[in-house]
Write a protein that holds these residues in place. Structure first.
Motif, PDB file in Angstrom:
ATOM      1  N   LEU A 179       0.837  -1.204   0.000  1.00  0.00           N
ATOM      2  CA  LEU A 179       0.000   0.000   0.000  1.00  0.00           C
ATOM      3  C   LEU A 179       0.866   1.245   0.000  1.00  0.00           C
ATOM      4  CD1 LEU A 179      -0.356   1.490   3.026  1.00  0.00           C
ATOM      5  CD2 LEU A 179      -1.519  -0.644   3.480  1.00  0.00           C
ATOM      6  N   LEU A 180       2.153   1.075   0.267  1.00  0.00           N
ATOM      7  CA  LEU A 180       3.111   2.171   0.123  1.00  0.00           C
ATOM      8  C   LEU A 180       4.528   1.597   0.030  1.00  0.00           C
ATOM      9  CD1 LEU A 180       2.613   5.415   0.277  1.00  0.00           C
ATOM     10  CD2 LEU A 180       4.337   5.182   2.016  1.00  0.00           C
ATOM     11  N   THR A 181       5.347   2.200  -0.827  1.00  0.00           N
ATOM     12  CA  THR A 181       6.747   1.767  -0.950  1.00  0.00           C
ATOM     13  C   THR A 181       7.645   2.997  -0.844  1.00  0.00           C
ATOM     14  OG1 THR A 181       6.632   2.007  -3.349  1.00  0.00           O
ATOM     15  CG2 THR A 181       6.206  -0.190  -2.474  1.00  0.00           C
ATOM     16  N   VAL A 182       8.770   2.837  -0.160  1.00  0.00           N
ATOM     17  CA  VAL A 182       9.717   3.952   0.011  1.00  0.00           C
ATOM     18  C   VAL A 182      11.139   3.432  -0.154  1.00  0.00           C
ATOM     19  CG1 VAL A 182      10.706   5.577   1.688  1.00  0.00           C
ATOM     20  CG2 VAL A 182       8.222   5.267   1.595  1.00  0.00           C
ATOM     21  N   ALA A 183      11.925   4.133  -0.950  1.00  0.00           N
ATOM     22  CA  ALA A 183      13.366   3.836  -1.023  1.00  0.00           C
ATOM     23  C   ALA A 183      14.110   5.148  -0.852  1.00  0.00           C
ATOM     24  CB  ALA A 183      13.716   3.196  -2.356  1.00  0.00           C
ATOM     25  N   VAL A 184      15.098   5.150   0.029  1.00  0.00           N
ATOM     26  CA  VAL A 184      15.904   6.347   0.265  1.00  0.00           C
ATOM     27  C   VAL A 184      17.361   5.980   0.032  1.00  0.00           C
ATOM     28  CG1 VAL A 184      16.698   7.998   2.016  1.00  0.00           C
ATOM     29  CG2 VAL A 184      14.279   7.399   1.897  1.00  0.00           C
ATOM     30  N   SER A 185      18.081   6.855  -0.653  1.00  0.00           N
ATOM     31  CA  SER A 185      19.509   6.594  -0.866  1.00  0.00           C
ATOM     32  C   SER A 185      20.307   7.877  -0.674  1.00  0.00           C
ATOM     33  CB  SER A 185      19.747   6.070  -2.287  1.00  0.00           C
ATOM     34  OG  SER A 185      19.443   7.089  -3.209  1.00  0.00           O
ATOM     35  N   GLN A 186      21.585   7.692  -0.359  1.00  0.00           N
ATOM     36  CA  GLN A 186      22.532   8.797  -0.447  1.00  0.00           C
ATOM     37  C   GLN A 186      23.697   8.272  -1.265  1.00  0.00           C
ATOM     38  OE1 GLN A 186      24.854  10.266   2.820  1.00  0.00           O
ATOM     39  NE2 GLN A 186      24.665  12.386   2.129  1.00  0.00           N
ATOM     40  N   ALA A 231       8.163  15.732   1.904  1.00  0.00           N
ATOM     41  CA  ALA A 231       7.912  14.714   0.871  1.00  0.00           C
ATOM     42  C   ALA A 231       6.409  14.457   0.749  1.00  0.00           C
ATOM     43  CB  ALA A 231       8.641  13.418   1.222  1.00  0.00           C
ATOM     44  N   VAL A 232       5.751  14.348   1.876  1.00  0.00           N
ATOM     45  CA  VAL A 232       4.301  14.087   1.866  1.00  0.00           C
ATOM     46  C   VAL A 232       3.561  15.272   1.235  1.00  0.00           C
ATOM     47  CG1 VAL A 232       2.299  13.851   3.401  1.00  0.00           C
ATOM     48  CG2 VAL A 232       4.332  12.438   3.768  1.00  0.00           C
ATOM     49  N   GLY A 233       4.072  16.484   1.464  1.00  0.00           N
ATOM     50  CA  GLY A 233       3.439  17.678   0.891  1.00  0.00           C
ATOM     51  C   GLY A 233       3.649  17.789  -0.611  1.00  0.00           C
ATOM     52  N   GLU A 234       4.822  17.388  -1.101  1.00  0.00           N
ATOM     53  CA  GLU A 234       5.104  17.611  -2.534  1.00  0.00           C
ATOM     54  C   GLU A 234       4.620  16.481  -3.435  1.00  0.00           C
ATOM     55  OE1 GLU A 234       9.356  17.082  -4.033  1.00  0.00           O
ATOM     56  OE2 GLU A 234       9.725  17.084  -1.881  1.00  0.00           O
ATOM     57  N   LEU A 235       4.293  15.320  -2.862  1.00  0.00           N
ATOM     58  CA  LEU A 235       3.802  14.204  -3.672  1.00  0.00           C
ATOM     59  C   LEU A 235       2.292  14.074  -3.512  1.00  0.00           C
ATOM     60  CD1 LEU A 235       6.561  11.578  -2.731  1.00  0.00           C
ATOM     61  CD2 LEU A 235       6.380  12.876  -4.879  1.00  0.00           C
ATOM     62  N   SER A 236       1.649  13.473  -4.517  1.00  0.00           N
ATOM     63  CA  SER A 236       0.202  13.278  -4.396  1.00  0.00           C
ATOM     64  C   SER A 236      -0.090  11.865  -3.884  1.00  0.00           C
ATOM     65  CB  SER A 236      -0.459  13.483  -5.754  1.00  0.00           C
ATOM     66  OG  SER A 236       0.061  12.531  -6.650  1.00  0.00           O
ATOM     67  N   PHE A 237      -1.157  11.738  -3.142  1.00  0.00           N
ATOM     68  CA  PHE A 237      -1.571  10.440  -2.589  1.00  0.00           C
ATOM     69  C   PHE A 237      -3.057  10.246  -2.907  1.00  0.00           C
ATOM     70  CE2 PHE A 237       2.142  11.688  -0.303  1.00  0.00           C
ATOM     71  CZ  PHE A 237       2.821  10.514  -0.034  1.00  0.00           C
ATOM     72  N   GLY A 238      -3.442   8.999  -3.148  1.00  0.00           N
ATOM     73  CA  GLY A 238      -4.844   8.743  -3.484  1.00  0.00           C
ATOM     74  C   GLY A 238      -5.394   7.542  -2.732  1.00  0.00           C
ATOM     75  N   ASP A 239      -6.690   7.327  -2.945  1.00  0.00           N
ATOM     76  CA  ASP A 239      -7.378   6.187  -2.300  1.00  0.00           C
ATOM     77  C   ASP A 239      -7.423   5.003  -3.260  1.00  0.00           C
ATOM     78  OD1 ASP A 239      -8.124   8.048  -0.337  1.00  0.00           O
ATOM     79  OD2 ASP A 239     -10.040   8.452  -1.314  1.00  0.00           O
ATOM     80  N   ASN A 240      -7.371   3.814  -2.746  1.00  0.00           N
ATOM     81  CA  ASN A 240      -7.829   2.629  -3.491  1.00  0.00           C
ATOM     82  C   ASN A 240      -8.280   1.594  -2.457  1.00  0.00           C
ATOM     83  OD1 ASN A 240      -5.484   1.403  -2.581  1.00  0.00           O
ATOM     84  ND2 ASN A 240      -4.637   0.988  -4.606  1.00  0.00           N
ATOM     85  N   SER A 241      -8.540   0.377  -2.902  1.00  0.00           N
ATOM     86  CA  SER A 241      -9.110  -0.616  -1.979  1.00  0.00           C
ATOM     87  C   SER A 241      -8.150  -0.974  -0.839  1.00  0.00           C
ATOM     88  CB  SER A 241      -9.487  -1.876  -2.749  1.00  0.00           C
ATOM     89  OG  SER A 241      -8.323  -2.383  -3.375  1.00  0.00           O
ATOM     90  N   ARG A 242      -6.875  -0.673  -1.001  1.00  0.00           N
ATOM     91  CA  ARG A 242      -5.916  -1.061   0.040  1.00  0.00           C
ATOM     92  C   ARG A 242      -5.743  -0.019   1.138  1.00  0.00           C
ATOM     93  NH1 ARG A 242      -4.829  -3.762  -4.215  1.00  0.00           N
ATOM     94  NH2 ARG A 242      -4.626  -5.997  -3.843  1.00  0.00           N
ATOM     95  N   ALA A 243      -5.899   1.253   0.784  1.00  0.00           N
ATOM     96  CA  ALA A 243      -5.697   2.311   1.786  1.00  0.00           C
ATOM     97  C   ALA A 243      -6.249   3.635   1.274  1.00  0.00           C
ATOM     98  CB  ALA A 243      -4.202   2.472   2.081  1.00  0.00           C
ATOM     99  N   ALA A 252       3.546   7.112   4.873  1.00  0.00           N
ATOM    100  CA  ALA A 252       4.710   7.628   4.137  1.00  0.00           C
ATOM    101  C   ALA A 252       5.649   8.373   5.080  1.00  0.00           C
ATOM    102  CB  ALA A 252       4.262   8.541   3.002  1.00  0.00           C
ATOM    103  N   LYS A 253       5.068   9.202   5.935  1.00  0.00           N
ATOM    104  CA  LYS A 253       5.906   9.979   6.867  1.00  0.00           C
ATOM    105  C   LYS A 253       6.781   9.061   7.703  1.00  0.00           C
ATOM    106  CE  LYS A 253       5.043  13.525   9.556  1.00  0.00           C
ATOM    107  NZ  LYS A 253       4.355  14.494  10.410  1.00  0.00           N
ATOM    108  N   THR A 254       6.148   8.031   8.238  1.00  0.00           N
ATOM    109  CA  THR A 254       6.875   7.093   9.110  1.00  0.00           C
ATOM    110  C   THR A 254       7.937   6.315   8.330  1.00  0.00           C
ATOM    111  OG1 THR A 254       4.919   6.896  10.460  1.00  0.00           O
ATOM    112  CG2 THR A 254       6.561   5.164  10.718  1.00  0.00           C
TER     113      THR A 254
END
Ligand SMILES: Cc1cc2nc3c(=O)[nH]c(=O)nc-3n(C[C@H](O)[C@H](O)[C@H](O)COP(=O)(O)OP(=O)(O)OC[C@H]3O[C@@H](n4cnc5c(N)ncnc54)[C@H](O)[C@@H]3O)c2cc1C
Length: 267
Positions: A179-186, A231-243, A252-254
């Protein structure tokens, strides 16, 4: 289940592309796991298995992965495991199960730009390029912004820019779509934050990453919080059956904060 009227096994990429173009309903065949879920009739399925596209090669400064390579091959490849804290193997490890990952291919996973894709999210946080028969070579970020057209993805190229990376995802249950994926790199000092399954396809949170660069010498919990919020402010988020969108934003914040903290700890 899809219906396949003919199968072609071309010997060259040019022939494969020409067959693909011949009819609107002609389609490339990857591992067919996703095609199997639909009911389309394919006039000619273009099987790429004679084109030598099932490989992962480490060229020292970059890794090249052919389109017909399975996600399981990616997961078990030594060079891929040794790069960026094994980001890619971590990202694909929860996609259904080993037998499934033995079948599904890199080419389809990238070309289709699935919103829920664990693999794409992780690739976007790396220095990744894609190569297409007609479209040529471009960065993955540029590819994700181009509309889908008839083409064949032949390989992905991951530049081994030095650095660290972390992957986080949340599923309602094991083996479900995330329902959400995050990858962070430096990588080489540059931060990247990729967020996918919003439920639309992965995107980079550019402003949030810039905040991390500014706070690099003093990476406090406040800087991480601010970056996650941005990040949460600059990206869009939507609804679907999962969340719902609201739930995705909270998750996403967490997850972003966790991934940043992991990268900082790896340094
Ligand atoms: C039930 C199920 C659950 C899944 N869960 C997840 C998940 O949790 N996380 C995740 O990241 N992914 C998930 N996936 C997606 C999976 O990882 C693959 O990305 C997907 O199945 C496509 O791979 P394939 O080889 O089966 O493609 P196919 O089914 O063979 O092809 C899919 C499409 O891609 C086209 N195509 C194939 N190869 C190429 C190419 N080289 N160039 C251009 N077009 C091409 C085909 O013509 C077709 O339109 C799931 C898939 C299924 C079926």
């Amino acid at each position: 289940m899809f219906t396949l009227l003919n199968v072609a096994q071309p010997d060259t990429l040019e022939a494969a592309y020409n067959i693909l173009k011949e009819k609107r309903s002609n389609a490339v065949l990857g591992g067919c796991a996703y095609l199997r879920m639909g009911s389309q009739t394919i006039h000619t399925g273009v099987d790429l298995s004679k084109l030598g596209l099932k490989y992962s090669k480490d060229y020292g400064s970059y890794i090249e992965i052919g389109a017909m390579t399975s996600l399981r091959d990616v997961e078990t490849n030594a060079a891929v495991n040794n790069y960026a804290d094994g980001l890619l193997p971590k990202a694909v490890a929860n996609i259904i199960g080993v037998q499934f990952r033995n079948v599904v291919t890199v080419g389809a996973s990238v070309f289709m730009r699935y919103g829920f894709s664990d693999f794409l999210t992780a690739l976007l946080a790396l220095d990744t390029e894609v190569e297409l028969v007609k479209g040529g070579r471009m960065t993955l970020a540029a590819f994700l912004d181009t509309p889908r057209s008839k083409d064949i993805l032949t390989k992905i190229i991951i530049h081994k820019t030095k650095g660290h990376a972390a992957y986080q995802a949340l599923r309602n249950s094991a083996s479900d779509y995330p329902l959400l994926t995050v990858a962070v790199s430096q990588l080489d000092g540059e931060w990247k934050i990729a967020v996918g399954a919003r439920p639309t396809r992965a995107r980079l949170a550019v402003q949030a990453a810039a905040l991390l660069r500014d706070g690099d010498n003093d990476m406090t919990a406040e800087v991480m919080e601010q970056a996650a919020q941005t990040a949460v402010g600059e990206l869009s988020f939507g609804d679907n059956s999962r969340a719902s969108a609201v739930y995705r934003q909270a998750v996403a914040k967490t997850l972003i904060k966790r991934a940043i903290a992991e990268v900082v700890a790896c340094k």
